[in-house]
Design a protein around this motif. Sequence first.
Motif, mmCIF file in Angstrom:
data_model
loop_
_atom_site.group_PDB
_atom_site.id
_atom_site.type_symbol
_atom_site.label_atom_id
_atom_site.label_comp_id
_atom_site.label_asym_id
_atom_site.label_seq_id
_atom_site.Cartn_x
_atom_site.Cartn_y
_atom_site.Cartn_z
ATOM 1 N N ILE A 38 13.507 51.800 -4.199
ATOM 2 C CA ILE A 38 14.344 51.793 -3.000
ATOM 3 C C ILE A 38 14.058 50.528 -2.208
ATOM 4 C CG2 ILE A 38 14.859 52.928 -0.805
ATOM 5 C CD1 ILE A 38 14.029 55.589 -2.123
ATOM 6 N N GLU A 39 15.129 49.813 -1.882
ATOM 7 C CA GLU A 39 15.034 48.658 -0.985
ATOM 8 C C GLU A 39 15.793 49.002 0.289
ATOM 9 O OE1 GLU A 39 16.803 44.152 -0.589
ATOM 10 O OE2 GLU A 39 16.327 44.869 -2.603
ATOM 11 N N ILE A 40 15.157 48.781 1.418
ATOM 12 C CA ILE A 40 15.806 49.041 2.700
ATOM 13 C C ILE A 40 16.463 47.756 3.188
ATOM 14 C CG2 ILE A 40 15.486 49.777 5.086
ATOM 15 C CD1 ILE A 40 13.058 51.414 4.094
ATOM 16 N N CYS A 41 17.738 47.833 3.474
ATOM 17 C CA CYS A 41 18.515 46.685 3.943
ATOM 18 C C CYS A 41 18.032 46.229 5.313
ATOM 19 C CB CYS A 41 19.992 47.075 4.013
ATOM 20 S SG CYS A 41 21.051 45.796 4.684
ATOM 21 N N ASP A 42 17.802 44.939 5.447
ATOM 22 C CA ASP A 42 17.430 44.347 6.734
ATOM 23 C C ASP A 42 18.480 43.353 7.219
ATOM 24 O OD1 ASP A 42 14.974 45.618 7.329
ATOM 25 O OD2 ASP A 42 13.959 44.376 5.847
ATOM 26 N N LEU A 43 19.676 43.439 6.694
ATOM 27 C CA LEU A 43 20.717 42.453 7.009
ATOM 28 C C LEU A 43 21.727 42.915 8.052
ATOM 29 C CD1 LEU A 43 21.478 41.357 3.328
ATOM 30 C CD2 LEU A 43 20.001 40.206 4.988
ATOM 31 N N ILE A 44 21.824 44.200 8.290
ATOM 32 C CA ILE A 44 22.922 44.748 9.092
ATOM 33 C C ILE A 44 22.990 44.138 10.486
ATOM 34 C CG2 ILE A 44 23.797 46.866 10.167
ATOM 35 C CD1 ILE A 44 22.942 48.332 7.579
ATOM 36 N N GLY A 45 21.856 43.966 11.146
ATOM 37 C CA GLY A 45 21.855 43.417 12.492
ATOM 38 C C GLY A 45 22.226 41.951 12.572
ATOM 39 N N ASP A 46 22.202 41.261 11.440
ATOM 40 C CA ASP A 46 22.530 39.836 11.413
ATOM 41 C C ASP A 46 23.968 39.556 10.975
ATOM 42 O OD1 ASP A 46 19.942 39.145 12.224
ATOM 43 O OD2 ASP A 46 19.217 39.210 10.164
ATOM 44 N N LEU A 47 24.698 40.600 10.589
ATOM 45 C CA LEU A 47 26.082 40.394 10.160
ATOM 46 C C LEU A 47 26.946 40.005 11.358
ATOM 47 C CD1 LEU A 47 26.534 43.512 7.832
ATOM 48 C CD2 LEU A 47 26.141 41.136 7.126
ATOM 49 N N PRO A 48 27.836 39.038 11.173
ATOM 50 C CA PRO A 48 28.751 38.703 12.276
ATOM 51 C C PRO A 48 29.747 39.851 12.484
ATOM 52 C CG PRO A 48 29.360 37.520 10.288
ATOM 53 C CD PRO A 48 28.074 38.240 9.983
ATOM 54 N N ILE A 49 30.381 39.845 13.639
ATOM 55 C CA ILE A 49 31.399 40.860 13.903
ATOM 56 C C ILE A 49 32.525 40.688 12.895
ATOM 57 C CG2 ILE A 49 33.128 41.650 15.571
ATOM 58 C CD1 ILE A 49 31.113 40.876 17.766
ATOM 59 N N PHE A 50 32.937 41.808 12.308
ATOM 60 C CA PHE A 50 33.976 41.767 11.277
ATOM 61 C C PHE A 50 35.278 41.193 11.830
ATOM 62 C CE2 PHE A 50 37.653 43.827 9.257
ATOM 63 C CZ PHE A 50 37.538 43.237 8.015
ATOM 64 N N ASN A 51 35.853 40.287 11.053
ATOM 65 C CA ASN A 51 37.150 39.700 11.356
ATOM 66 C C ASN A 51 37.838 39.475 10.015
ATOM 67 O OD1 ASN A 51 39.337 38.041 11.875
ATOM 68 N ND2 ASN A 51 38.236 36.735 13.319
ATOM 69 N N PRO A 52 38.963 40.142 9.772
ATOM 70 C CA PRO A 52 39.652 39.974 8.495
ATOM 71 C C PRO A 52 40.011 38.522 8.179
ATOM 72 C CG PRO A 52 40.634 41.765 9.746
ATOM 73 C CD PRO A 52 39.646 41.090 10.650
ATOM 74 N N ASP A 53 40.118 37.674 9.202
ATOM 75 C CA ASP A 53 40.403 36.260 8.959
ATOM 76 C C ASP A 53 39.243 35.561 8.253
ATOM 77 O OD1 ASP A 53 42.873 36.474 10.162
ATOM 78 O OD2 ASP A 53 42.189 35.700 12.103
ATOM 79 N N ASN A 54 38.065 36.192 8.266
ATOM 80 C CA ASN A 54 36.889 35.584 7.643
ATOM 81 C C ASN A 54 36.511 36.253 6.324
ATOM 82 O OD1 ASN A 54 36.577 33.685 9.662
ATOM 83 N ND2 ASN A 54 35.397 35.086 10.927
ATOM 84 N N GLU A 55 37.489 36.841 5.670
ATOM 85 C CA GLU A 55 37.257 37.412 4.343
ATOM 86 C C GLU A 55 37.684 36.406 3.281
ATOM 87 O OE1 GLU A 55 37.598 42.076 4.256
ATOM 88 O OE2 GLU A 55 39.434 41.218 5.090
ATOM 89 N N GLY A 56 37.454 36.771 2.028
ATOM 90 C CA GLY A 56 37.838 35.900 0.921
ATOM 91 C C GLY A 56 36.947 34.676 0.872
ATOM 92 N N GLU A 57 37.547 33.508 0.763
ATOM 93 C CA GLU A 57 36.783 32.254 0.671
ATOM 94 C C GLU A 57 35.996 31.956 1.943
ATOM 95 O OE1 GLU A 57 39.382 29.093 -0.486
ATOM 96 O OE2 GLU A 57 39.935 30.079 -2.351
ATOM 97 N N ARG A 58 36.359 32.591 3.044
ATOM 98 C CA ARG A 58 35.686 32.336 4.329
ATOM 99 C C ARG A 58 34.596 33.368 4.634
ATOM 100 N NH1 ARG A 58 39.807 31.259 8.975
ATOM 101 N NH2 ARG A 58 37.822 30.698 9.915
ATOM 102 N N THR A 59 34.313 34.238 3.670
ATOM 103 C CA THR A 59 33.305 35.277 3.903
ATOM 104 C C THR A 59 31.939 34.636 4.144
ATOM 105 O OG1 THR A 59 34.507 36.844 2.494
ATOM 106 C CG2 THR A 59 32.187 37.325 2.935
#
Length: 182
Positions: A38-59
């Motif tokens: 089991i690995e506990i994720c430590d990334l959630i707090g560092d994710l930017p606010i979701f914006n569909p404009d930043n999906e795909g090649e801009r992810t």
Amino acid sequence: MTLRPLFLYALCGSLRQVSTSRKLLEALRLGCPEDITIEICDLIGDLPIFNPDNEGERTPAIVEEFAGNIRKADGLIVSCPEYAHGIPGGFKNALDWLVSRDEIPFKPLMFAHASHRGDLVLEQLAEVLRTMSLRIVSEAFLRLPIAGKSDELQAEILSGARDDGLLSASLSRFADAISAEG
């Protein structure tokens, strides 16, 4: 139990390092059978606010790393507190980043709940996660009410659950469900 070693990725709905949800995930990680990692994720707090404009090649790279860890996992464990009768914003943001991606559909998921209450968040999460096509393994559900207790009592309850086999039993049921799926 399982035919091959399993890798489980644990997602904590609280960003606090000493939250009861995180403590429960740590106890599962420390007490898991030999054939489960089991690995506990430590990334959630560092994710930017979701914006569909930043999906795909801009992810953003951190979102790709988060999604890549989910892709590698045989299953997910979610432990999430209830904030104001709902899903904590940071955790919902992490889920939003995954909605249109292909890492998540049909991934087995186990809930580990650290409170005697919080059924509203469990219902809301179940609805969101089923909408995202995750497969919730209800027979692996683990509720260990440590929220609101002193640090010493929390440690005692977690240690007892590990020693009594409660934690490994939930993980074994989850692993069996994953293995049965093939």
